[in-house]
Design a protein around this motif. Structure first.
Motif, PDB file in Angstrom:
ATOM      1  N   GLU A  43     -63.994  81.788   3.179  1.00 25.62           N
ATOM      2  CA  GLU A  43     -62.964  82.226   4.430  1.00 25.62           C
ATOM      3  C   GLU A  43     -62.096  80.949   4.611  1.00 25.62           C
ATOM      4  OE1 GLU A  43     -65.380  83.479   7.707  1.00 25.62           O
ATOM      5  OE2 GLU A  43     -66.544  85.000   6.841  1.00 25.62           O
ATOM      6  N   ILE A  44     -60.820  81.576   5.096  1.00 22.77           N
ATOM      7  CA  ILE A  44     -59.610  80.461   5.371  1.00 22.77           C
ATOM      8  C   ILE A  44     -59.137  81.021   6.894  1.00 22.77           C
ATOM      9  CG2 ILE A  44     -57.751  79.608   4.786  1.00 22.77           C
ATOM     10  CD1 ILE A  44     -59.662  79.087   2.745  1.00 22.77           C
TER      11      ILE A  44
ATOM     12  N   GLU B   7     -56.928  81.667   9.839  1.00 27.31           N
ATOM     13  CA  GLU B   7     -55.596  81.995  10.102  1.00 27.31           C
ATOM     14  C   GLU B   7     -54.520  80.786  10.219  1.00 27.31           C
ATOM     15  OE1 GLU B   7     -52.739  85.168   9.452  1.00 27.31           O
ATOM     16  OE2 GLU B   7     -54.992  85.144   9.428  1.00 27.31           O
TER      17      GLU B   7
ATOM     18  N   LEU C 299     -53.958  79.145   7.051  1.00 26.84           N
ATOM     19  CA  LEU C 299     -52.777  79.708   6.329  1.00 26.84           C
ATOM     20  C   LEU C 299     -51.477  79.459   6.662  1.00 26.84           C
ATOM     21  CD1 LEU C 299     -54.489  83.193   6.034  1.00 26.84           C
ATOM     22  CD2 LEU C 299     -54.322  81.282   4.445  1.00 26.84           C
TER      23      LEU C 299
ATOM     24  N   ARG D 183     -48.743  85.124   2.523  1.00 29.87           N
ATOM     25  CA  ARG D 183     -49.898  85.120   2.871  1.00 29.87           C
ATOM     26  C   ARG D 183     -51.101  85.217   2.074  1.00 29.87           C
ATOM     27  NH1 ARG D 183     -54.260  87.513   5.099  1.00 29.87           N
ATOM     28  NH2 ARG D 183     -55.245  86.567   6.840  1.00 29.87           N
ATOM     29  N   GLU D 184     -51.281  86.246   1.155  1.00 31.00           N
ATOM     30  CA  GLU D 184     -52.114  86.234   0.109  1.00 31.00           C
ATOM     31  C   GLU D 184     -52.282  85.256  -0.963  1.00 31.00           C
ATOM     32  OE1 GLU D 184     -54.714  88.591   0.277  1.00 31.00           O
ATOM     33  OE2 GLU D 184     -54.179  88.878   2.279  1.00 31.00           O
TER      34      GLU D 184
ATOM     35  N   ARG E 252     -53.667  82.176   0.704  1.00 28.88           N
ATOM     36  CA  ARG E 252     -55.186  82.279   0.890  1.00 28.88           C
ATOM     37  C   ARG E 252     -55.730  82.197  -0.598  1.00 28.88           C
ATOM     38  NH1 ARG E 252     -59.323  84.464  -0.428  1.00 28.88           N
ATOM     39  NH2 ARG E 252     -61.086  84.578   1.086  1.00 28.88           N
ATOM     40  N   ASP E 253     -55.002  82.574  -1.802  1.00 30.80           N
ATOM     41  CA  ASP E 253     -55.688  82.485  -3.055  1.00 30.80           C
ATOM     42  C   ASP E 253     -55.840  81.204  -3.442  1.00 30.80           C
ATOM     43  OD1 ASP E 253     -56.786  83.881  -5.322  1.00 30.80           O
ATOM     44  OD2 ASP E 253     -55.026  82.761  -6.340  1.00 30.80           O
TER      45      ASP E 253
ATOM     46  N   ALA F  24     -58.290  79.124  -1.432  1.00 29.85           N
ATOM     47  CA  ALA F  24     -59.575  79.466  -1.621  1.00 29.85           C
ATOM     48  C   ALA F  24     -59.844  78.720  -2.898  1.00 29.85           C
ATOM     49  CB  ALA F  24     -59.927  80.990  -1.699  1.00 29.85           C
TER      50      ALA F  24
END
Length: 612
Positions: free
Chosen positions: A243-244, A246, A249, A361-362, A365-366, A369
């Protein structure tokens, strides 16, 4: 004399006078002291200053071509110092030979050469003694030193002209090459394939397929295979559990703002020059009609050597504003650059890129992670290594840790699954039966351990597992054979005078093709086969599930062909030059050997110390 001057341009390094003039502003300033030479060649010395200047110019030339600074250590790794030393030894060996032969030039010829040098001319194009004095002063040479070196240069060029003059390759050589390259063929051809067959293939039984399988067993032989058990922990298997927050990010987006929000950029090429005069002369040549490519070629460079890629205005420093105001396809400059005054060609405009947080954002996040997963795996790697060292099996790693057990039949052709990793394939290739499992890191931060269970020697694949491949191979062979038989029957009728159209073929007429031509849709080796044929000959050339029927209509010679004659003249010139250069190279090598060069390595190292 004109012939001698032309020949000498083939070996630019022969003209040391021009070399020294090209070093204006780059004189060696720390080579004073007791050491005056780095060795001897015959009765000639190898001056310390000359070696230093030549070495400095070579490094600057490489920097100009590459667009990057070159340290002296890296230059030595590339062998630049040895190349320059060899060149100087050869030059002085030629000087020694000219002295031995009594070859020299008078003061009148020397004066003609000096007044012709652009660097010594005033704005009106005439010789300017003050420009002469100032230019030599910048290079650290006296007039006597320069004139002595130029006198040697001219004598060398005379010797070179004497050796190379009149050497020519026999005309038959160029004519034969020209005939091979420029001779043309005109022919008619047509392609037949499986659809052209009037009868379907019979359904083969097992005996037919097994016979084909046995006849082509190499095509159905499996390579040596290692049966490997492995346990792996890969970042991608951990992503779903990470989990990251917000705010993390958002912070990462801010830190990478330059990546997601890029200013307008340009695709630019930069051609740098050693001084303002040369840059201005190049700009003037452009204005008079020369192309940018011509300028690059004249420098002995290729466009790839001067390509800066995509750059921002800030990347270009003081030249940025002007370059960014230049239209696509145009050249700006001369403008300042880290390598000296330069011309900049703009090839494309890349608009500013703006990526919002939500759009990025995605991806962020990737990345976060995966980074966290790599760090978590790295933190556990030593624990897993200790377990293996304590006698744990791969199966126990699977049951007691997050590592996952797997099996793979690996050969050099295997690239699926975990074998997609270079690190796994390398480890698998080296794996031996006696090896104990240990933790090995993969290129993406994952880890694995492996065990060799069995090695299977090369062996035929079981017939049933390759039945479909066997059938496909048999069908391709049968279709090919039937097409060749059919093609030979049609070719026989064409040889007797029947046309392609009468034979029911859609013919293609090719006119004036050379050996370099390609004909799409034809079998491999088609053009080569055509050039082996005699006029009127008809052949059937098998392909992959096809066959080509071709008739050679004519052999078109090169007589009276202006382009072919121009090619012959070019080939003759190239052959003459190549032969003359080879002869001169052998001559230089022989003269150098006879002069018995002696090198003082301590003096050479003293020169090198000034570059560090």
């Amino acid at each position: 004399m004109a012939k001698s001057k032309s020949i000498s341009k083939t070996f630019v390094w022969i003209l040391m006078g021009l070399l020294i003039l090209g070093l204006g502003g780059f004189g060696m300033t720390n080579l004073s002291g007791e050491v005056r030479s780095i060795g001897t060649v015959g009765d000639k010395t190898l001056p310390v200053e000359t070696y230093g200047r030549m070495l400095q110019q070579e490094i600057r030339a490489i920097e100009t071509r590459s667009g990057e600074p070159l340290s002296f250590q890296r230059a030595q790794e590339l062998g630049v110092d040895q190349s320059v030393l060899q060149r100087l030894v050869q030059l002085r060996a030629l000087d020694d030979e000219t002295d031995r032969m009594g070859l020299s030039v008078g003061d009148d010829i020397l004066r003609e050469r000096i007044v012709e040098i652009p660097g010594f001319q005033g704005i009106d194009g005439s010789f300017d003694r003050e420009a002469y004095r100032m230019t030599l002063d910048r290079t650290g040479l006296s007039e006597a030193q320069f004139e002595a070196q130029l006198r040697e240069d001219v004598a060398r060029s005379l010797l070179q002209g004497a050796v190379m003059g009149g050497i020519a390759m026999p005309a038959t050589f160029a004519h034969t090459l020209m005939q091979f390259i420029a001779e043309e063929r005109s022919f008619t051809w047509s392609l037949i394939d499986g659809a052209s067959l009037t009868e379907p293939l019979p359904d083969p039984d097992d005996s037919v397929l097994r016979a084909y399988y046995d006849e082509n067993i190499e095509a159905f032989t499996l390579p040596e295979t290692k049966k490997i058990t492995y346990a792996a922990l890969l970042p991608e298997t951990q992503l779903a559990d990470i989990e990251i927050a917000e705010d993390e990010l958002q912070a990462a987006y801010e830190e990478r703002s330059e990546e997601f929000n890029q200013p307008e950029r340009r695709l630019v090429e930069r051609l740098a020059f050693i001084d303002d005069d040369k840059a201005a002369a190049a700009a003037e040549a452009l204005a008079e009609g020369s192309s940018f490519e011509d300028l690059v070629e004249d420098r002995g460079l290729q466009l790839a050597d001067i390509d800066l890629g995509d750059v921002s205005s800030a990347d270009l420093g003081a030249a940025g504003d002007t370059v960014f105001a230049t239209e696509v396809g145009s050249v700006a400059g001369p403008l300042p650059s880290p390598l000296g005054p330069a011309l900049f060609r703009v090839n494309a405009v890349l608009p500013a890129q703006v990526t919002t947080f939500q759009e990025a954002r995605e991806a962020i996040r990737d990345d976060l992670a995966r980074d966290r997963a790599r760090r978590q795996i790295a933190a556990q790697a030593q624990e897993f290594e200790d377990m293996l060292a304590g006698g744990a099996t791969l199966e126990e790693l699977d049951s007691e840790t997050g590592m996952q057990l797997g099996e793979i039949d690996w050969s050099e052709d295997t690239t699926d699954g975990i074998a997609a990793y270079d690190g796994f394939r390398s480890a698998a290739a080296a794996l031996q039966a006696e090896d104990f499992p240990s933790i090995i890191e993969l290129e993406d931060g994952g880890i694995f351990a492996m065990r060799l269970d069995e090695v299977l020697a090369p062996r035929p694949a079981e017939f049933e597992t390759v039945r479909e491949a066997v059938r496909a191979g048999w069908e391709a062979r049968e279709i090919g054979a039937r097409l060749v038989t059919m093609g030979e029957e049609i070719a026989g009728r064409i040889r007797e005078g029947e046309s392609f159209a009468d034979a029911g073929l859609d013919a293609v007429a090719e006119t004036g093709l050379t050996r370099q031509a390609t004909v799409p849709g034809t079998p491999p080796g088609f053009v080569e086969a055509v050039f082996e044929m005699a006029p009127g000959e008809v052949r059937v050339l098998p392909g992959n599930g096809t066959a080509a029927i071709v008739k050679l209509e004519s052999v078109d010679g090169t007589s009276g062909n202006a382009d072919a004659e121009a090619l012959r003249a070019q080939l003759q010139d190239q052959a003459d030059r190549s032969l003359a250069e080879n002869v001169f190279t052998r001559f230089v090598a022989q003269v150098t050997t006879e002069a018995r060069p002696q090198i003082d390595q301590r003096a050479v190292q003293a020169v090198h110390a000034n570059f560090r």
